[in-house]
Design a protein around this motif. Sequence first.
Motif, mmCIF file in Angstrom:
data_model
loop_
_atom_site.group_PDB
_atom_site.id
_atom_site.type_symbol
_atom_site.label_atom_id
_atom_site.label_comp_id
_atom_site.label_asym_id
_atom_site.label_seq_id
_atom_site.Cartn_x
_atom_site.Cartn_y
_atom_site.Cartn_z
ATOM 1 N N UNK A 470 0.289 -1.134 -0.173
ATOM 2 C CA UNK A 470 0.407 -0.235 0.127
ATOM 3 C C UNK A 470 0.880 1.539 -0.289
ATOM 4 N N UNK A 471 0.178 2.257 -0.859
ATOM 5 C CA UNK A 471 1.598 3.531 -1.369
ATOM 6 C C UNK A 471 0.789 4.826 -1.312
ATOM 7 N N UNK A 472 1.134 6.136 -0.573
ATOM 8 C CA UNK A 472 0.176 7.257 -0.486
ATOM 9 C C UNK A 472 1.782 7.555 -2.077
ATOM 10 N N UNK A 473 1.043 8.083 -2.754
ATOM 11 C CA UNK A 473 1.494 9.505 -2.971
ATOM 12 C C UNK A 473 1.373 10.422 -3.209
ATOM 13 N N UNK A 474 2.543 11.371 -2.773
ATOM 14 C CA UNK A 474 1.968 13.013 -2.656
ATOM 15 C C UNK A 474 2.906 13.548 -2.978
ATOM 16 N N UNK A 475 1.921 15.194 -3.476
ATOM 17 C CA UNK A 475 2.753 16.472 -4.533
ATOM 18 C C UNK A 475 2.043 17.716 -4.434
ATOM 19 N N UNK A 476 2.216 18.432 -4.782
ATOM 20 C CA UNK A 476 1.952 19.608 -4.846
ATOM 21 C C UNK A 476 1.913 20.906 -6.260
ATOM 22 N N UNK A 544 7.402 -0.684 -6.525
ATOM 23 C CA UNK A 544 7.111 -0.929 -4.574
ATOM 24 C C UNK A 544 5.694 -0.979 -5.010
ATOM 25 N N UNK A 545 5.269 -1.197 -5.866
ATOM 26 C CA UNK A 545 3.016 -1.306 -5.615
ATOM 27 C C UNK A 545 2.911 -1.562 -6.988
ATOM 28 N N UNK A 546 1.537 -1.389 -6.828
ATOM 29 C CA UNK A 546 1.032 -1.683 -8.500
ATOM 30 C C UNK A 546 -0.371 -1.100 -7.956
ATOM 31 N N UNK A 547 -0.863 -0.684 -9.435
ATOM 32 C CA UNK A 547 -2.018 -0.160 -9.377
ATOM 33 C C UNK A 547 -3.567 0.056 -8.663
ATOM 34 N N UNK A 548 -3.973 -1.303 -8.071
ATOM 35 C CA UNK A 548 -4.236 -1.716 -7.027
ATOM 36 C C UNK A 548 -3.599 -1.729 -5.789
ATOM 37 N N UNK A 549 -2.773 -1.135 -5.404
ATOM 38 C CA UNK A 549 -2.291 -0.583 -4.087
ATOM 39 C C UNK A 549 -1.830 0.967 -3.832
ATOM 40 N N UNK A 550 -2.400 1.663 -5.064
ATOM 41 C CA UNK A 550 -1.348 3.217 -5.330
ATOM 42 C C UNK A 550 -2.620 4.464 -4.664
ATOM 43 N N UNK A 551 -2.448 4.794 -3.789
ATOM 44 C CA UNK A 551 -2.867 5.904 -3.796
ATOM 45 C C UNK A 551 -2.740 7.192 -3.516
ATOM 46 N N UNK A 552 -3.270 8.307 -4.064
ATOM 47 C CA UNK A 552 -3.189 9.654 -4.427
ATOM 48 C C UNK A 552 -3.073 10.608 -3.710
ATOM 49 N N UNK A 553 -2.651 11.315 -2.785
ATOM 50 C CA UNK A 553 -2.808 12.539 -2.038
ATOM 51 C C UNK A 553 -2.404 13.525 -2.350
ATOM 52 N N UNK A 554 -2.847 15.120 -1.976
ATOM 53 C CA UNK A 554 -2.805 16.772 -1.703
ATOM 54 C C UNK A 554 -4.027 17.597 -1.835
ATOM 55 N N UNK A 568 -7.535 12.600 -15.918
ATOM 56 C CA UNK A 568 -6.835 11.869 -16.834
ATOM 57 C C UNK A 568 -6.314 10.367 -17.160
ATOM 58 N N UNK A 569 -5.584 9.837 -15.763
ATOM 59 C CA UNK A 569 -5.451 7.999 -15.849
ATOM 60 C C UNK A 569 -6.091 7.517 -14.417
ATOM 61 N N UNK A 570 -7.541 7.299 -14.696
ATOM 62 C CA UNK A 570 -8.205 6.676 -13.190
ATOM 63 C C UNK A 570 -7.697 5.383 -13.158
ATOM 64 N N UNK A 575 -7.287 4.587 -5.099
ATOM 65 C CA UNK A 575 -7.260 5.617 -4.127
ATOM 66 C C UNK A 575 -7.278 6.945 -4.608
ATOM 67 N N UNK A 576 -8.049 8.163 -4.556
ATOM 68 C CA UNK A 576 -7.796 9.182 -4.413
ATOM 69 C C UNK A 576 -8.178 10.217 -3.028
#
Length: 605
Positions: A470-476, A544-554, A568-570, A575-576
């Motif tokens: 399970x991976x959280x990808x954060x950006x601004x 590191x992860x896969x599409x089924x375990x990737x969350x994005x946050x901002x 653009x890339x659902x 998780x969003x």
Amino acid sequence: MKKTFSLLFLCFSLLAQAQLKYPGTKKVDSVTDYHGEQVTDPYRWLEDDWSAETKDWVTAQNKVTFDYLDKIPYRADWLKRLEEINNYPKYSSPFRTNEYFYFYKNNGLQNQSVLYRQKGLAGKPELILDPNKFSAEGTTSLATFSLSKNGKYAVVGKSIGGSDWRTFFIMDMTTRKYLADSLAWVKVSGASWQGDGFYYSRYPTPDKGKELSTKNENHQVYYHKTGTPQTDDVLIYEDKESPQRFHSVFTSEDERYVFLNISDRGKAKDGNALWYFDSKSNDKKFKPIIKEAGDYNYGFIDEVNGRFLLVTNDGAKNRKIVSVDPQNPDPANWKTVVPEKEENLSSVSSAGKKLFLTYLKDVTSRVYVYGEDGKLQNEVKLPALGSAGGFGGERDDKFVFYTFTSITFPPTIYKYDIATGKSTVFRKPEVKFNPEEYITEQVFYPSKDGTKVPMFIVYKNGTQKNGKNPTILYAYGGFNISMTPSFSSTRIAWLEQGGIYCIANLRGGSEYGEKWHEAGMRFKKQNVFDDFIAAGEYLVNKNYTSKDYLAVQGGSNGGLLVGSVINQRPDLFKVAIPQVGVMDMLRFHKFTIGWNPVLDRKSVV
């Protein structure tokens, strides 16, 4: 609690599959013509956040959400661990006014930090302000605290319920009681003392019932004298012909020079104008150093032998320090004190007749000490790769404080001796985790156009790159703001359960100076979305992860970012988490101060 967060993503999967009964949302006939395009907006009625209908709709939505969340079996255990790991004393760096040192402290789980002071570094701390007691609900915060030069009075600015509006009060620092003074409708303002009063900025009083929706225009600067009503305040500056400009007045350390800073958002400019007057002269009219706000920024640092030290990006995208004769301020007569470097000059502080310059090198701090003549004296040796901030003080200070932090390095306060150039630990937090159990990587992945984008990836020792983490990808990615590495105990609670946390340093920020910023704004905004999508693809491709375990946050501009990429890339994200995102790009500028970012060249439009 199980040592994996696969359950968390299973939870989201079940949520997606569950036949939840959402409240009905009515639609209205609303069509607006945008440059010949007819755009329907059936949910326009929800813009009225004061209507009973909107409040009922929000209440019903929240009931669906929390009815589901409350059934998650390990949610209570998760909350318990979050409280445990967050429950440690947190301090700010001290700042000095005369014989007193002021600092903020949070005992651990307090909603808001408490302001203390002590006489000397060995003195006994005494409580000055506890924002947790400002209101019964605990939702009023301390937004401003500004001490007079002699330390006799302080401006206390309060914000109710997270509002941008401030109300200013004055505290007698001897009795620690408030005077009768109360200043309303303050916004985008500090409080800069001169003598027995201070300068501040405000907007005209909005119509009753429209305080949170009226468009904010005509930013005014006033001078308030202690012990008088706001109606007696003296209007120092306004510009009714340019209603969307910001105006602020501040003073030099000795209060001799008074500066007027003007930001012209109405013309979509990044820069500022800078005017001043000498309070010791007979002429109290502002004179220009920089007459008009354009594409460049000019920040006052200090006054040295009658000349002003400014930090600017005028002719230096990564910023430089210049010396300006206020009697002859034409840029042709400026003297370069510290020239531009390859790295971005992210912050400048002064204390003890020294300049402390912080540069970013691959998103981590490098701090150098210069004399006021621009000669490099030494580098501040930081404990690791991370983020450093602070170093400010008075001209007669013998030492300064700074805070250092990184992703697995809790914020630690250091005392820096100016004469010896040595740092010693002043306060170190005791967080209940072992930083040696975690690995921080910095990678440089290719974006769609081949640009190398940095990203921090943090995970626990022993984590296998099997595509199931399970991976959280954060950006601004905007507004010239850098996402430098910093500590979060909440994030540690995620990592210790096997989660991976990533921070992508997208274009639009200031990680590599103005060129990096410009590459992600206006018509190049798609670069930011491409950078974020490429970060997700990198994490998947490197297992590191896969599409089924990737969350994005901002959040804020990052919330807009999340909203864009999931459209653009659902397929790339499971998780969003868009937090307070600027989503309605056609109408958000019509409310309160929403016009500020939309008119800013840094923004998306």
